[in-house]
Structure formats: structure tokens, C-alpha cells
Design a protein around this motif. Structure first.
Motif, mmCIF file in Angstrom:
data_model
loop_
_atom_site.group_PDB
_atom_site.id
_atom_site.type_symbol
_atom_site.label_atom_id
_atom_site.label_comp_id
_atom_site.label_asym_id
_atom_site.label_seq_id
_atom_site.Cartn_x
_atom_site.Cartn_y
_atom_site.Cartn_z
ATOM 1 N N UNK A 100 45.180 45.628 34.093
ATOM 2 C CA UNK A 100 45.990 44.472 34.470
ATOM 3 C C UNK A 100 45.897 44.234 35.968
ATOM 4 N N UNK A 101 46.339 43.039 36.384
ATOM 5 C CA UNK A 101 46.329 42.677 37.784
ATOM 6 C C UNK A 101 47.542 43.181 38.548
ATOM 7 N N UNK A 102 47.529 42.948 39.870
ATOM 8 C CA UNK A 102 48.595 43.490 40.709
ATOM 9 C C UNK A 102 49.952 42.904 40.366
ATOM 10 N N UNK A 103 50.051 41.594 40.185
ATOM 11 C CA UNK A 103 51.348 40.985 39.910
ATOM 12 C C UNK A 103 51.891 41.454 38.566
ATOM 13 N N UNK A 104 51.041 41.540 37.563
ATOM 14 C CA UNK A 104 51.480 42.037 36.260
ATOM 15 C C UNK A 104 51.982 43.468 36.383
ATOM 16 N N UNK A 105 51.293 44.260 37.199
ATOM 17 C CA UNK A 105 51.725 45.643 37.417
ATOM 18 C C UNK A 105 53.073 45.696 38.105
ATOM 19 N N UNK A 106 53.247 44.882 39.150
ATOM 20 C CA UNK A 106 54.535 44.852 39.840
ATOM 21 C C UNK A 106 55.653 44.367 38.915
ATOM 22 N N UNK A 107 55.362 43.369 38.097
ATOM 23 C CA UNK A 107 56.385 42.833 37.193
ATOM 24 C C UNK A 107 56.846 43.864 36.165
ATOM 25 N N UNK A 108 55.950 44.754 35.767
ATOM 26 C CA UNK A 108 56.248 45.632 34.640
ATOM 27 C C UNK A 108 56.426 47.111 34.985
ATOM 28 N N UNK B 173 45.782 53.533 32.715
ATOM 29 C CA UNK B 173 46.207 52.205 33.124
ATOM 30 C C UNK B 173 45.426 51.858 34.385
ATOM 31 N N UNK B 174 44.537 50.878 34.271
ATOM 32 C CA UNK B 174 43.690 50.460 35.380
ATOM 33 C C UNK B 174 44.327 49.249 36.059
ATOM 34 N N UNK B 175 44.724 49.410 37.300
ATOM 35 C CA UNK B 175 45.404 48.351 38.028
ATOM 36 C C UNK B 175 44.471 47.725 39.059
ATOM 37 N N UNK C 238 40.382 49.086 43.884
ATOM 38 C CA UNK C 238 40.565 48.521 45.218
ATOM 39 C C UNK C 238 39.298 47.793 45.676
ATOM 40 N N UNK C 239 39.428 47.056 46.777
ATOM 41 C CA UNK C 239 38.262 46.568 47.508
ATOM 42 C C UNK C 239 38.272 47.231 48.887
ATOM 43 N N UNK D 243 44.848 42.988 29.967
ATOM 44 C CA UNK D 243 46.236 42.628 29.710
ATOM 45 C C UNK D 243 46.898 41.770 30.766
ATOM 46 N N UNK D 244 46.191 40.793 31.331
ATOM 47 C CA UNK D 244 46.826 39.859 32.248
ATOM 48 C C UNK D 244 46.864 40.343 33.679
ATOM 49 N N UNK D 245 47.277 39.424 34.532
ATOM 50 C CA UNK D 245 47.783 38.085 34.244
ATOM 51 C C UNK D 245 46.696 37.067 33.974
ATOM 52 N N UNK D 246 47.135 35.800 33.998
ATOM 53 C CA UNK D 246 46.240 34.728 33.631
ATOM 54 C C UNK D 246 45.024 34.593 34.515
ATOM 55 N N UNK D 247 45.176 34.841 35.821
ATOM 56 C CA UNK D 247 44.034 34.753 36.740
ATOM 57 C C UNK D 247 42.997 35.815 36.396
ATOM 58 N N UNK D 248 43.463 37.046 36.164
ATOM 59 C CA UNK D 248 42.537 38.122 35.827
ATOM 60 C C UNK D 248 41.865 37.859 34.482
ATOM 61 N N UNK D 249 42.638 37.399 33.497
ATOM 62 C CA UNK D 249 42.054 37.090 32.188
ATOM 63 C C UNK D 249 40.916 36.087 32.320
#
Length: 241
Positions: free
Chosen positions: A54-62, A93-95, A122-123, A170-176
Motif C-alpha cells: 500500500x501507499x504512504x497515505x493508506x498506511x498512515x490512515x490505517x 506489509x510493503x509500504x 523508499x527512494x 491495496x491502495x490508495x487510488x494513485x498507487x493502484x
């Protein structure tokens, strides 16, 4: 090296949103149980798999809830390259965290009955202090990209390091959308929650960036449509040609 099978598995409102109060809709719990069983419980449609991404925002949200990482800006320079810690659980869980912002408190997370080992992607924009923070927490990380995520490189590195065969997007929409437009997703699985809310600002299942090609077209082929009470579970294969 062959990449793992990647399936995008999401709950969604009837108007295509993936975040919002519609999760409180009547019988939304049935959709949640179906979603969890399919990807996280033995005997589910996507069992076995090695974990989810999942992406960073999805990770922070959950999971990290916008907690700031406790960084030591005077930390000694860490070695270049990736940092891999032996796993202690059967799932990861890959963030996707390009700049290194997530405030993890542990190298493990819990989602319902699932325990997963955290891995950061990371980058080169992530600071030395953040990488030192991850090492102190015994959180594995891989570097994939200079200023923005190099998704094919990330998947290649994760596959080699963790012997991946099948993982969930598993999201978010940008990553999908990023993965799908690059041909890095094989199936889309949507569990429709029987509800809609009035928030026009919440993200959709696929969320292109302003810099994305507006003419990009992705074709889907319906594999199955399964009604479960008021919920419908849709599965589509993706044409990457």
C-alpha cells in the motif's frame, strides 16, 4: 526473474470511492468479511499470498496514524543500498514511502487476525536519519528510484529479497493506477459496499495524477460477478498488451 502475480483487492462504494462514511452502510460488515476472507484467511480465493502493498497515505490512515518518526539527525551514515532483516511472520506489509515519512513504532503490524512484518520501499529522497530510524526498528527497506518510485525495480527487489509469488495491491487510488498503467497488476478484485456518501473529495479506486496521460486506456475482462447478500464481488483480469 519472473515478477509475482499482483492482484488489486479493494472494497468500494457504488460510486467508485475507496474512503468514506459509506463504510457504515447497512450490511457493510458482510462486504468487509468477504474482503478479508478472500485475501487474508486460509481457503480464501487469493490464499496463499506473501502479503500486501500500500501507499504512504493508506498506511498512515490505517496503521501509523500520522505519527512523526523519531529521527536522530546526527545519526552516523548508514551503508548504501538496501537493508533486509530476516522475517519472523509468514506475511509482509510493503509500504510505498518514497520520502521516508512514516512513524513506525514496531517492525510488525496487526490487521484483524493477521500479523505482518513491515517492509519499507523508499527512494533516494529518504534521509539518512530516516534510514537509521528504520534500522534501529529492525524494519527492512529497499531503495527503488531517485526522486520518484521506480515500481518495476521495487517489485524486482522485493521479489528477490522475500521470494514473492503472489501479493496484493491495496491502495490508495494513485498507487493502484500507477501499477495498472505500468502493466504491474494482473487482476482487479472489487467488493462493492452497498452504500454511497456525499463527499466529493474522497479518492476513487483508480486516481490518476494531473501529470498522467488522459488518453491512457486499460481494458478489463470480467472473470466473475458473485452476489453475497447486498454485496457484489467483481473480479476482472487486465489486458497488459
Amino acid at each position: 526473474m519472473q515478477r509475482p502475480t499482483i492482484f488489486c483487492h479493494m472494497t468500494m462504494s457504488l460510486n467508485g470511492k475507496i474512503v468514506g462514511k459509506y463504510h457504515q452502510a447497512k450490511n457493510a460488515g458482510d462486504a468487509g468479511e468477504l474482503f478479508y476472507h478472500a485475501a487474508f484467511e486460509p481457503g480464501g480465493a487469493f490464499d496463499p499470498n506473501e502479503g500486501w502493498l500500500s501507499g504512504r497515505k493508506t498506511t498512515d490512515d490505517n496503521f501509523t496514524f500520522y505519527k512523526q518518526p523519531d529521527l536522530d539527525k546526527t545519526a552516523a551514515r548508514v551503508p548504501d543500498g538496501d537493508f533486509i532483516v530476516p522475517n519472523t511472520h509468514p506475511k509482509y506489509y510493503f509500504s510505498i514511502d518514497p520520502h521516508g515519512r512514516l512513524g513506525w513504532e514496531s517492525n510488525q503490524l496487526h490487521y484483524n487476525d493477521t500479523t505482518a512484518t513491515v517492509v519499507e520501499v523508499l527512494t533516494n529522497q529518504a534521509s539518512n536519519a530516516y534510514k537509521a530510524f528504520l534500522r534501529q526498528k529492525q524494519i527492512s527497506y529497499v531503495i527503488a528510484g531517485d526522486k520518484i518510485l521506480d515500481a518495476p525495480l521495487a517489485i524486482s527487489k522485493l521479489t528477490k529479497a522475500f521470494n514473492l509469488h503472489r501479493i496484493m495491491l491495496g491502495g490508495g487510488g494513485v498507487l493502484n493506477w500507477s501499477f495498472i498503467k505500468q502493466g504491474l497488476c494482473d487482476e482487479v478484485s472489487i467488493v462493492l459496499i452497498p452504500g454511497v456518501d456525499g463527499d466529493s473529495q474522497t479518492p476513487a479506486l483508480f486516481q490518476p495524477l494531473p501529470t498522467d496521460d488522459p488518453d491512457k486506456l486499460v481494458n478489463f475482462t470480467l472473470k466473475s460477478a458473485t452476489p453475497v447478500g447486498d454485496t457484489v464481488w467483481l473480479r476482472y483480469s487486465i489486458s497488459n498488451s
